[in-house]
Write an enzyme that holds these catalytic residues in place. Structure first.
Site, PDB file in Angstrom:
ATOM      1  N   HIS B  63      40.017  29.095  41.221  1.00  0.00           N
ATOM      2  CA  HIS B  63      39.952  30.558  41.163  1.00  0.00           C
ATOM      3  C   HIS B  63      38.509  31.040  41.072  1.00  0.00           C
ATOM      4  O   HIS B  63      37.934  31.135  39.991  1.00  0.00           O
ATOM      5  CB  HIS B  63      40.750  31.047  39.945  1.00  0.00           C
ATOM      6  CG  HIS B  63      41.039  32.521  39.980  1.00  0.00           C
ATOM      7  ND1 HIS B  63      42.196  33.067  39.492  1.00  0.00           N
ATOM      8  CD2 HIS B  63      40.324  33.564  40.462  1.00  0.00           C
ATOM      9  CE1 HIS B  63      42.180  34.368  39.664  1.00  0.00           C
ATOM     10  NE2 HIS B  63      41.041  34.696  40.238  1.00  0.00           N
ATOM     11  N   HIS B  65      35.644  34.013  42.903  1.00  0.00           N
ATOM     12  CA  HIS B  65      35.382  35.138  43.801  1.00  0.00           C
ATOM     13  C   HIS B  65      33.985  34.950  44.375  1.00  0.00           C
ATOM     14  O   HIS B  65      33.009  34.991  43.627  1.00  0.00           O
ATOM     15  CB  HIS B  65      35.475  36.459  43.036  1.00  0.00           C
ATOM     16  CG  HIS B  65      36.856  36.728  42.488  1.00  0.00           C
ATOM     17  ND1 HIS B  65      37.800  37.434  43.187  1.00  0.00           N
ATOM     18  CD2 HIS B  65      37.443  36.347  41.330  1.00  0.00           C
ATOM     19  CE1 HIS B  65      38.920  37.498  42.473  1.00  0.00           C
ATOM     20  NE2 HIS B  65      38.728  36.839  41.336  1.00  0.00           N
ATOM     21  N   LEU B  66      33.927  34.741  45.675  1.00  0.00           N
ATOM     22  CA  LEU B  66      32.613  34.530  46.298  1.00  0.00           C
ATOM     23  C   LEU B  66      32.088  35.807  46.951  1.00  0.00           C
ATOM     24  O   LEU B  66      30.965  35.841  47.441  1.00  0.00           O
ATOM     25  CB  LEU B  66      32.683  33.385  47.310  1.00  0.00           C
ATOM     26  CG  LEU B  66      33.108  32.027  46.710  1.00  0.00           C
ATOM     27  CD1 LEU B  66      33.079  30.938  47.781  1.00  0.00           C
ATOM     28  CD2 LEU B  66      32.232  31.626  45.533  1.00  0.00           C
ATOM     29  N   ASP B 155      45.368  38.622  44.300  1.00  0.00           N
ATOM     30  CA  ASP B 155      44.546  38.708  43.097  1.00  0.00           C
ATOM     31  C   ASP B 155      43.634  39.925  43.165  1.00  0.00           C
ATOM     32  O   ASP B 155      43.004  40.182  44.178  1.00  0.00           O
ATOM     33  CB  ASP B 155      43.688  37.442  42.957  1.00  0.00           C
ATOM     34  CG  ASP B 155      42.884  37.451  41.668  1.00  0.00           C
ATOM     35  OD1 ASP B 155      43.415  37.908  40.642  1.00  0.00           O
ATOM     36  OD2 ASP B 155      41.721  37.006  41.690  1.00  0.00           O
ATOM     37  N   ASP B 308      37.887  31.750  37.211  1.00  0.00           N
ATOM     38  CA  ASP B 308      37.923  33.154  37.626  1.00  0.00           C
ATOM     39  C   ASP B 308      36.503  33.719  37.714  1.00  0.00           C
ATOM     40  O   ASP B 308      36.225  34.838  37.276  1.00  0.00           O
ATOM     41  CB  ASP B 308      38.792  34.005  36.679  1.00  0.00           C
ATOM     42  CG  ASP B 308      39.086  35.390  37.261  1.00  0.00           C
ATOM     43  OD1 ASP B 308      38.759  35.629  38.436  1.00  0.00           O
ATOM     44  OD2 ASP B 308      39.643  36.217  36.519  1.00  0.00           O
ATOM     45  N   HIS B 312      29.195  40.042  39.334  1.00  0.00           N
ATOM     46  CA  HIS B 312      28.879  41.461  39.553  1.00  0.00           C
ATOM     47  C   HIS B 312      27.383  41.658  39.393  1.00  0.00           C
ATOM     48  O   HIS B 312      26.755  41.021  38.557  1.00  0.00           O
ATOM     49  CB  HIS B 312      29.617  42.357  38.549  1.00  0.00           C
ATOM     50  CG  HIS B 312      31.091  42.426  38.795  1.00  0.00           C
ATOM     51  ND1 HIS B 312      31.631  43.026  39.906  1.00  0.00           N
ATOM     52  CD2 HIS B 312      32.128  41.945  38.077  1.00  0.00           C
ATOM     53  CE1 HIS B 312      32.947  42.917  39.869  1.00  0.00           C
ATOM     54  NE2 HIS B 312      33.279  42.259  38.774  1.00  0.00           N
TER      55      HIS B 312
END
Lengths: 321, 444
Positions: B63, B65-66, B155, B308, B312
């Site tokens: 899990h 996020h790229l 997701d 996860d 940001h």
């Protein structure tokens, strides 16, 4: 550069982290400042040369004007910035707004913002003194202080008093500041309102919870009636304003049902006929306008203390340099 | 093909084979060639002494996020897959909630190709369950699998419509891929930004109750049971969630579940002071929930650990708490946190941790790797279980720095990461990058 104040620290973001002594210092300092507003010429040079920005990201009439009078009566130079008509609406971030103000070398910022924690956010990022004039549902410390000053004026003490906050506790910054302040000064504090408007684990803050307003009135010596905002009904927290008034409204019948005199506070603006009935708001035990008067004195006291003043010299300070 | 590598003298931990002994590992031709005592180095072989270090199958993070495409200021496939290497991961599953979302075969192909080009950890694309992640109709799941998708999830915008979730679980049965769900009932979450409880009450922040997650877990488990589909529950954070999954597994429901290092280690107290780096969804919960997810991880109810990883940009987190985005980066702290808190805390042994970060994630999504059995992929992680270090976000390879663990002292970190038999990351103490490699060196 603003001085780091010995009594309150650099900022006033809430009452949660103040000590009992600090709260009493503000109340005691407010006493001599009350008299300034009664003079023909309502101006003393306590904050002469200080620049203050009143940064209001949310609409506010009462609090903003109260701060502005406090500042002007202490001879500070003030600028009001309202969210509409400022660069905020153009997408500028809170931190950029703050830095720009800071670049103009201001001494203090009074901030009202819709996000909980916004005042602290600002306080941690600029060297100016920051005063929280209400942040989201978090705190409204000067309101809490003026409520306590008003109660003390009328009843002579806070300690041991039974004070109940009635209404929308969930969304209320006034409730949180009252709870912190009153419990630190030794009052017994309760909250009462629809369970849909009661925050989780509120008991852990040291308050008792009443589900019915009749029980709260039966118990309390002081009622601080919270404003019910119209949008709470739209969001479904209460079925209708009429029902809210029927079940939770502070009415004359309810107040007169107990043999004691109840002191009635309301932070304003009031919804007459919703959370409070007019004959209670305008009745002999209402101190709602005294709260407004005291608001100016309390805010003067906070400004004075944050600017480095000491409570014991407030009396002297207001007569000259 | 690359030179063979002989890892000499490490503690070889491979739970899939029940192996935990000081052995040599020979990697050749992109696969594990041999494991044994005092192996002879073949001609031209590179010999690396890994005395005192743990050698295990490459860690897999199900899990992450790229952010590419659409959020390249936060992370790219290149920077994210390099951050993975530095954290000891040889493979990651990239979530499809990009802009535009990965919801068609071409997008899947893009992510896969960019992953190959990047030369970092293997990047396995996840596809969206619904077109545009709008929660209305299924994506071309079969074609996306052909393009390289390994599983499906909405997701970030969880499937609210129960019928659509049922269809997804049913349809994917033809392909044997999991439907992964971020369990959150939006109406109950009510625009909240942290856990609902005493801390949210004190801070005046809108709370997300456990029930927002629990009702969705309950729904998904019932639908998995109804359909016989392959369900994977993402970042489980609640005690009731753990209990329901445990009970469903006992009934034979085909479900796997993951838990994040932050939900294993932090409570909502970390939010105090309006720390936006602790703003994450699902939110950090209370101590009882932390105890329950730990217990669930130990007893196998929760199969694996996934970070996860949600990068940001710093100025997005530099905001009032309710305005800041959800998410924290985890790739470069995950192993260190787990070694420190779970192994150091006496909850798991090193082989048990390796199983939860390598073999079990591979099994959950049917990915290659997860073992050092001869013939399997030469994806290997070498870590020092006792090296002490302090998390310094400024040194992250990720583009983003949003971690609540900055300044935390950890014990244990990745020293060498090998993908397809090539050393692609090495911690030489100078924090320098190991030489990269070309697409050809490890194309699957």
């Amino acid at each position: 550069m603003p001085t780091s104040a010995p009594y309150l620290g650099k900022d006033l973001v809430g009452l949660e982290h103040l000590t009992r002594e600090q709260i009493l210092a503000v109340l005691d300092t407010a006493e001599p400042f009350k008299e300034i507003s009664e003079r023909q010429i309502k101006k003393v040079p306590v904050l002469r040369g200080k620049t203050i920005v009143n940064l209001f990201f949310e609409p506010s009439t009462r609090t903003r004007i109260s701060f502005e009078f406090a500042e002007k009566r202490l001879s500070a130079d003030t600028v009001n910035v309202a969210a509409s008509g400022s660069s905020v609406v153009k997408g500028e971030t809170l931190v950029d707004t703050a830095r720009n103000l800071e670049a103009m070398r201001i001494d203090m910022v009074v901030i009202r913002h819709g996000s909980s924690g916004a005042a602290r956010f600002l306080a941690e990022r600029i060297p100016s003194n920051v005063i929280n004039a209400g942040d989201g549902r978090h705190e409204h410390p000067t309101q809490g202080l003026l409520d306590m000053l008003t109660i003390r004026d009328r009843l002579g003490r806070i300690e041991g008093l039974r004070v109940c906050l009635v209404g929308d506790v969930l969304h209320s910054r006034v409730a949180r500041s009252n709870i912190w302040g009153l419990t630190k000064l030794g009052a017994e504090v309760a909250v009462c309102g629809p369970p849909t408007l009661m925050p989780r684990e509120i008991e852990a803050l040291g308050v008792r919870v009443f589900k019915r307003v009749e029980e709260a009135i039966e118990w309390a010596e002081v009622l601080n009636v919270l404003r019910l905002q119209l949008e709470r009904m739209q969001a479904g927290y209460v079925p209708s304003l009429r029902e809210y008034n029927r079940v939770y409204g502070v009415s004359r019948e309810r107040v007169e049902a107990v043999p004691r005199d109840l002191l009635i506070l309301h932070p304003g603006p009031m919804n007459r006929g919703v959370e409070i009935d007019s004959d209670v708001a305008d009745g002999p035990h209402s101190v709602i306008l005294n709260q407004v008067t005291n608001g100016v004195a309390v805010r003067m006291a906070v400004l004075y203390l944050l600017a480095g003043g000491a409570p014991e010299t407030a009396e002297v300070a207001k007569h000259g340099e | 093909m690359s030179r063979p590598i002989l890892l000499r003298g490490g503690r070889v931990v491979d739970p899939a084979q029940g192996l935990d002994a000081v052995l040599d590992v020979l990697l050749a031709g992109g696969v594990v060639a041999r494991i044994g005592h005092q192996l002879e180095a073949p001609e031209g072989c590179e010999v690396r002494s890994v005395d005192g270090l743990v050698v295990c199958p490459g860690l897999i993070d199900l899990h992450v996020h790229l952010r590419e495409p659409g959020g390249e200021h936060k992370e790219t496939i290149a920077t994210g897959s390099k951050a993975a290497l530095a954290g000891g991961f040889t493979a990651v599953c990239a979530m499809p909630n990009t802009d535009p979302p990965v919801d068609d075969p071409a997008s899947v192909g893009y992510v896969r190709a960019a992953g190959l080009r990047a030369g970092g950890a293997r990047v396995y694309p996840m596809g969206a369950v619904s077109v545009g992640q709008q929660g209305e109709r299924l994506t071309e799941i079969g074609e996306m699998i052909e393009a390289g998708a390994v599983g499906f999830t909405d997701d970030g915008r969880p499937v609210a419509d129960a019928e659509l979730m049922r269809l997804a679980l049913e349809y994917t049965k033809a392909f044997g891929v999991p439907v992964a769900d971020h369990c959150e009932d939006h109406s109950l979450a009510r625009g909240g930004c942290m856990n609902e409880g005493l801390v949210s009450t004190r801070l005046g922040l809108v709370g997300i109750p456990n029930a927002a997650e629990d009702v969705m877990i309950a729904r998904d488990l019932l639908l998995a049971e109804l359909t016989g589909g392959r369900l994977h529950l993402q970042h489980v954070s609640t005690r009731r969630g753990v209990a329901m999954i445990r009970e469903a597994k006992e009934r034979g429901v085909d479900v796997t579940a993951e838990v994040t290092p932050h939900h294993l280690v932090l409570t909502d107290a970390a939010v105090d002071g309006y720390n936006t780096n602790a703003k994450v969804n699902p939110p950090l919960r209370g101590p009882e929930d932390v105890a329950a997810v730990r217990e669930g991880l130990v007893d196998g109810t929760l199969d694996c650990i996934a970070s996860d990883h949600a990068p940001h940009h710093y100025d997005e987190k530099e905001a009032a708490f309710d305005d800041a985005p959800f998410g924290l980066v985890g790739l470069e702290t995950s192993l260190g946190i787990c070694l420190t808190e779970l192994v150091g805390g006496g909850l798991l042994t090193i082989p048990e941790l390796v199983a939860r970060m390598s073999h079990r994630p591979a099994a959950a999504f049917g990915l290659p790797g997860g073992t050092l059995a001869p013939g399997s992929l030469a994806d290997v992680t070498v870590f020092d279980p006792s090296e002490e270090w302090v998390v310094d976000p400024a040194r992250f390879r990720s583009k983003s720095r949003n971690t609540p663990f900055g300044g935390r002292r950890l014990r244990g970190r990745a020293k060498m990461t090998i993908v397809g038999g090539v050393v692609v990351y090495e911690d030489d103490g100078r924090r320098g990058d190991a030489p990269g490699r070309t697409e050809a060196t490890y194309a699957r």
